[in-house]
Design a protein around this motif. Structure first.
Motif, PDB file in Angstrom:
ATOM      1  N   LYS A  58      21.427  -1.593  13.593  1.00  0.00           N
ATOM      2  CA  LYS A  58      20.909  -0.794  12.490  1.00  0.00           C
ATOM      3  C   LYS A  58      20.072   0.348  13.046  1.00  0.00           C
ATOM      4  O   LYS A  58      19.376   0.203  14.045  1.00  0.00           O
ATOM      5  CB  LYS A  58      20.048  -1.653  11.561  1.00  0.00           C
ATOM      6  CG  LYS A  58      19.557  -0.928  10.312  1.00  0.00           C
ATOM      7  CD  LYS A  58      18.758  -1.850   9.417  1.00  0.00           C
ATOM      8  CE  LYS A  58      18.334  -1.133   8.135  1.00  0.00           C
ATOM      9  NZ  LYS A  58      17.535  -2.010   7.254  1.00  0.00           N
ATOM     10  N   TYR A 106      32.030   4.909  11.060  1.00  0.00           N
ATOM     11  CA  TYR A 106      31.868   4.146  12.286  1.00  0.00           C
ATOM     12  C   TYR A 106      33.238   3.817  12.862  1.00  0.00           C
ATOM     13  O   TYR A 106      34.129   3.357  12.145  1.00  0.00           O
ATOM     14  CB  TYR A 106      31.106   2.844  12.018  1.00  0.00           C
ATOM     15  CG  TYR A 106      29.725   3.046  11.441  1.00  0.00           C
ATOM     16  CD1 TYR A 106      28.679   3.498  12.236  1.00  0.00           C
ATOM     17  CD2 TYR A 106      29.462   2.788  10.098  1.00  0.00           C
ATOM     18  CE1 TYR A 106      27.406   3.684  11.712  1.00  0.00           C
ATOM     19  CE2 TYR A 106      28.196   2.970   9.559  1.00  0.00           C
ATOM     20  CZ  TYR A 106      27.173   3.422  10.378  1.00  0.00           C
ATOM     21  OH  TYR A 106      25.918   3.607   9.861  1.00  0.00           O
ATOM     22  N   GLY A 127      23.745  -1.421   5.085  1.00  0.00           N
ATOM     23  CA  GLY A 127      23.983  -0.488   6.174  1.00  0.00           C
ATOM     24  C   GLY A 127      24.057  -1.111   7.546  1.00  0.00           C
ATOM     25  O   GLY A 127      24.370  -0.416   8.523  1.00  0.00           O
ATOM     26  N   THR A 128      23.789  -2.402   7.680  1.00  0.00           N
ATOM     27  CA  THR A 128      23.872  -3.050   8.990  1.00  0.00           C
ATOM     28  C   THR A 128      25.315  -3.044   9.484  1.00  0.00           C
ATOM     29  O   THR A 128      26.241  -3.355   8.730  1.00  0.00           O
ATOM     30  CB  THR A 128      23.358  -4.499   8.915  1.00  0.00           C
ATOM     31  OG1 THR A 128      22.003  -4.485   8.468  1.00  0.00           O
ATOM     32  CG2 THR A 128      23.432  -5.175  10.271  1.00  0.00           C
ATOM     33  N   LEU A 129      25.496  -2.679  10.761  1.00  0.00           N
ATOM     34  CA  LEU A 129      26.819  -2.628  11.368  1.00  0.00           C
ATOM     35  C   LEU A 129      27.002  -3.859  12.245  1.00  0.00           C
ATOM     36  O   LEU A 129      26.114  -4.212  13.029  1.00  0.00           O
ATOM     37  CB  LEU A 129      26.970  -1.362  12.216  1.00  0.00           C
ATOM     38  CG  LEU A 129      28.342  -1.104  12.833  1.00  0.00           C
ATOM     39  CD1 LEU A 129      29.361  -0.769  11.749  1.00  0.00           C
ATOM     40  CD2 LEU A 129      28.269   0.033  13.842  1.00  0.00           C
ATOM     41  N   SER A 143      20.679   3.967   8.820  1.00  0.00           N
ATOM     42  CA  SER A 143      21.759   3.129   8.282  1.00  0.00           C
ATOM     43  C   SER A 143      21.704   2.990   6.775  1.00  0.00           C
ATOM     44  O   SER A 143      22.731   2.980   6.107  1.00  0.00           O
ATOM     45  CB  SER A 143      21.710   1.737   8.926  1.00  0.00           C
ATOM     46  OG  SER A 143      21.918   1.815  10.308  1.00  0.00           O
ATOM     47  N   ASN A 144      20.504   2.861   6.245  1.00  0.00           N
ATOM     48  CA  ASN A 144      20.389   2.679   4.793  1.00  0.00           C
ATOM     49  C   ASN A 144      19.337   3.637   4.239  1.00  0.00           C
ATOM     50  O   ASN A 144      18.146   3.327   4.203  1.00  0.00           O
ATOM     51  CB  ASN A 144      20.000   1.234   4.467  1.00  0.00           C
ATOM     52  CG  ASN A 144      20.092   0.944   2.981  1.00  0.00           C
ATOM     53  OD1 ASN A 144      20.499   1.794   2.195  1.00  0.00           O
ATOM     54  ND2 ASN A 144      19.705  -0.247   2.583  1.00  0.00           N
ATOM     55  N   ALA A 166      29.055   6.684  15.659  1.00  0.00           N
ATOM     56  CA  ALA A 166      28.696   6.954  14.269  1.00  0.00           C
ATOM     57  C   ALA A 166      28.839   8.453  14.055  1.00  0.00           C
ATOM     58  O   ALA A 166      28.183   9.250  14.722  1.00  0.00           O
ATOM     59  CB  ALA A 166      27.269   6.502  13.984  1.00  0.00           C
ATOM     60  N   ASN A 224      25.431   5.100   3.966  1.00  0.00           N
ATOM     61  CA  ASN A 224      24.839   6.406   4.270  1.00  0.00           C
ATOM     62  C   ASN A 224      25.893   7.493   4.433  1.00  0.00           C
ATOM     63  O   ASN A 224      25.565   8.638   4.753  1.00  0.00           O
ATOM     64  CB  ASN A 224      24.006   6.313   5.550  1.00  0.00           C
ATOM     65  CG  ASN A 224      24.803   5.757   6.725  1.00  0.00           C
ATOM     66  OD1 ASN A 224      25.997   5.480   6.595  1.00  0.00           O
ATOM     67  ND2 ASN A 224      24.167   5.600   7.858  1.00  0.00           N
ATOM     68  N   VAL A 280      30.598  -3.340   8.055  1.00  0.00           N
ATOM     69  CA  VAL A 280      29.295  -2.815   7.656  1.00  0.00           C
ATOM     70  C   VAL A 280      28.884  -3.476   6.353  1.00  0.00           C
ATOM     71  O   VAL A 280      29.690  -3.661   5.445  1.00  0.00           O
ATOM     72  CB  VAL A 280      29.329  -1.271   7.519  1.00  0.00           C
ATOM     73  CG1 VAL A 280      30.268  -0.829   6.410  1.00  0.00           C
ATOM     74  CG2 VAL A 280      27.938  -0.708   7.315  1.00  0.00           C
ATOM     75  N   GLY A 321      29.767   3.561   6.058  1.00  0.00           N
ATOM     76  CA  GLY A 321      28.519   2.948   5.645  1.00  0.00           C
ATOM     77  C   GLY A 321      27.992   3.524   4.344  1.00  0.00           C
ATOM     78  O   GLY A 321      28.455   4.562   3.863  1.00  0.00           O
TER      79      GLY A 321
END
Length: 765
Positions: free
Chosen positions: A406, A336, A374-376, A439-440, A347, A332, A370, A330
């Motif tokens: 997220k 994952y 940052g959304t998985l 996530s972000n 994570a 970040n 991803v 990600g």
């Protein structure tokens, strides 16, 4: 009658699968209460990781859950530059088989479905210009690469002599490269799909492709070799491994190519074709992913997720990983991956520590994806059984789900809430967010009046004109933080520096970790705020120009900051220990500490004979600890050279025989004095405030009455505990708490106890 219903159902499904009839929005974004992230599912867990599952799962937010007709998905979801999600599918139901690609917007609403007349063979791939590509099988054993516009309309299709089973890759000029199963590599014009050139690879097999930063095409095709092809379609070089190359080539930030081979090795190949290094994993190697720092992450057949440094040395191994699909990384920096043993999403931080886990009910984990924010994304493969299908409401029952997950930023704080600058001066603001595994974590900076004071993308504030402005730091989530900046007119008066202080006088890091120290020049309005940084032993921990400390190897060192004006100095002691269980010892004495945040300190406490475990080979790191037990551990660490003094507590008879001598020693050296009512309360569980008071007294430093701590919950800390809490915060003595909290009334755990003792012992002269 049943046959007629099946036929009707089949016809309905055909209509629903086409783009002309969309599933209602209400069905697409409805949240299933059974998947509330606060609920911890009851699942069968791999015994080796039974104490690790669903850590921090409450922080994971289910942004949306979108249904689509139950289908077999082709590969991972693919995310476009505008965060549109694309899924390839093969749908079989009774007399009908449908193939295609569906597009969903960033809120989970289906945009369109593009139908293919024959089988889809590759997951959709999105080019830099937003065009979507998919390989398909057509009649007479031919194959096509289909190009689809972002609005779901066909752009063009290229017909090859055999099935196209390799996902396309793209050149620097947009050229599309794809290989058909007859071994022909095709270079196509992205505008109309016309063939620019072709190259016979002379092996009829599925190929995997990648492109390098210089335009070189890299290919593997079921042989022992990695092939490099120039952008003009001529061979560049070939590198042969000890077994069949079984993975997609992965490119590092420096252009290094990584491949896995059937000889159980992962190879790093330089762009020149020479071997950089090889790593023998000992079992089959799955496709790797490469971090921005050059770290290499890959699963293996022995159910491990492996992490290598850029030089090929082992960084860590995660025993709950091992998915045969590449882990995804990600924005970040988190890695994952799926666990094949319990079908949970993990994570992991760059050091291998678990940041969170999340369980989605599924029959078979599929590749993750991803997005840039940052959304998985994950896809459930829990297909409905025929008995559960409502033939009167197929749109809502014959579905499976796409999940968007997220971890939002919950808080953001600034290192300063106010600044006083003169025209022409500048200062840097820094942020701290929670949770650290959001996530972000990207921060956006804004000035309420850039004409008075501007702020750049890194938080540097430049004072331009007299006045007052507000600098706002925000993330893509709700929280924000502000700093009031007062700019005064330029003055010729020089304010000289008188000293410098650091925000931390000690840091405890694991090898590979990093943390930034903040230097404050005193007074705040000193004209020259410039400082320099150095490490007394860069081989243990290095420091850059901005105070970022990176732990290199075990040991201790001093980070020294010096003011440019006056050469005033401040120091922070850095203690570096081995990181995870994988890097600590292969013979861990306890069966329940692998992956625990305090494993390094637990092992040190065991080696120093501060604490031992239980007869069942457990340490029970999360169990509470009594006042007697903690006193014994503390004296085991200090080893005072006195026998102790006679005890006068009113509950002396309650003190256990095995603890009596340690309590006497602690009283003798002034560590404990008991409660105001004259009791010691040996069997009571010790609190953070009580524990840290004893630890700080053991450190032998002077306590300052009325001290103010840097903890977020400073107001909750009782006055008698604040002097010790202030020392604890400055020296990172307390571990295990969340969000920079001291939690004074919380009951200490065995892990927190040994961490505090070991860190205190490391700081003693």
């Amino acid at each position: 009658m049943w046959a007629n219903r099946r036929l009707i159902c089949s016809l309905l499904v055909v209509l629903l699968t086409l783009g002309s009839i969309a599933i209602p929005v209400s069905a697409e974004i409805k949240i299933d209460p059974s998947l509330d992230v606060n609920i911890v599912p009851n699942v069968e867990i791999n015994p080796a990781i039974k104490n690790l599952i669903f850590q921090n799962s409450k922080d994971v937010q289910l942004k949306w859950k979108a249904p689509t007709l139950a289908a077999t998905f082709s590969g991972a979801p693919t995310i476009g530059p505008d965060n549109t999600l694309y899924l390839g599918f093969t749908f079989r139901w009774i007399l009908s088989v449908q193939y295609g690609i569906s597009a969903f917007n960033s809120d989970g609403v289906k945009l369109w479905t593009f139908g293919l007349p024959e089988s889809i063979l590759t997951p959709p791939t999105v080019a830099p210009d937003g065009t979507i590509y998919a390989g398909a099988r057509y009649k007479d054993s031919s194959g096509q690469l289909v190009a689809i516009r972002q609005d779901g309309v066909k752009k063009w299709a290229f017909t090859a002599g055999d099935h196209i089973t390799s996902s396309p890759v793209f050149g620097l000029d947009g050229t599309v490269y794809v290989e058909s199963k007859d071994g022909i590599l095709h270079a196509l014009n992205p505008q109309d799909g016309s063939e620019i050139w072709s190259l016979d690879m002379e092996v009829k097999s599925q190929a995997y492709l990648a492109t390098g930063p210089d335009g070189t095409i890299y290919a593997t095709n079921g042989t022992n070799s990695l092939y490099a092809i120039k952008p003009n379609g001529t061979n560049k070089w070939e590198y042969t491994t000890g077994g069949v190359v079984s993975t997609i080539p992965a490119l590092g930030p420096d252009g290094t190519i990584y491949i896995g081979s059937a000889d159980h090795k992962l190879y790093a190949i330089l762009p020149s074709g020479a071997k950089k290094w090889e790593f023998d994993q000992g079992s089959s190697v799955y496709a790797p992913s490469i971090g921005q720092d050059g770290s290499v992450y890959f699963g293996s057949e022995d159910a491990k997720l492996n992490a290598l440094n850029s030089n090929g040395s082992l960084k860590w191994q995660f025993v709950a990983g091992g998915s045969n699909t590449p882990p995804v990384i990600g924005p970040n920096g988190l890695i994952y991956t799926h666990s094949t043993s319990n079908k949970a999403i993990y994570a992991l931080g760059p050091n291998g520590n678990i940041q969170w886990q999340y369980k989605i009910e599924t029959e078979e984990p599929l590749p993750l994806a991803v997005g840039g924010d940052g959304t998985l994304y994950d896809v459930s493969t829990k297909y409905p059984k025929e008995k559960d299908v409502d033939f009167n409401d197929l749109e809502h029952t014959l579905v499976m789900y796409i999940y968007a997950l997220k971890v939002p930023v919950s808080t953001i704080t600034l290192n300063q809430t106010s600044l006083a600058l003169a025209e022409g001066q500048s200062a840097s603001l820094t942020t701290s967010i929670t949770p650290t595994y959001a996530s972000n974590p990207k921060v956006t900076w804004k000035s309420s009046n850039p004409n008075i004071a501007s702020v750049d993308s890194n938080g540097k504030v430049n004072a331009l004109l007299s006045g007052t402005v507000t600098i706002t730091a925000s993330t893509g989530d709700t929280p924000f933080a502000q700093c009031k900046v007062t700019v005064t007119g330029r003055t010729d008066t020089i304010t000289y520096a008188s000293s410098v202080v650091l925000n931390k006088s000690a840091l405890f890091l694991h090898v590979g970790d990093n943390e930034t120290l903040l230097a404050k020049v005193i007074p705040d309005n000193a004209s020259n705020q410039n400082v320099t940084w150095m490490s007394s032993n860069p081989g243990v921990a290095a420091v850059n120009l901005n105070g970022k400390v990176t732990a290199v190897s075990t040991g201790s060192t001093d980070i020294i900051v010096t003011t440019q004006d006056g050469n005033f100095v401040a120091k922070s002691k850095i203690v570096v220990t081995a990181g995870t269980a994988a890097s600590a010892s292969t013979s861990i004495p306890f069966i329940d500490v692998k992956g625990h945040w305090a494993i390094s300190e637990i092992l040190q406490a065991y080696e120093r004979k501060v604490a031992s475990g239980y007869p069942d080979f457990t340490f029970r790191p999360n169990a509470n600890i009594t006042r007697s037990e903690f006193t014994v551990m503390l004296m085991n660490g200090l080893k005072p050279p006195i026998e102790g003094t006679d005890l006068t507590f009113s509950d002396n008879d309650d003190i256990e025989d095995w603890a009596a001598n340690a309590v006497k020693q602690a009283v003798g050296i002034g560590i404990i004095s008991g409660y105001p009512d004259g009791t010691f309360r040996p069997t009571a569980n010790i609190t953070h405030a009580e524990m840290m008071s004893m630890v700080v007294k053991s450190l032998g430093v002077t306590l300052t009455p009325g001290a103010v701590t840097d903890y977020a919950d400073d107001a909750d800390i009782p006055d008698w505990a604040k002097p010790a809490a202030a020392i604890s915060g400055k020296n990172n003595l307390l571990g295990g708490t969340v969000g920079n909290n001291f939690a004074p009334s919380a009951l200490a755990t065995r892990a927190e106890a040994v961490t505090a003792i070991v860190r205190m012992l490391d700081l003693k002269p």
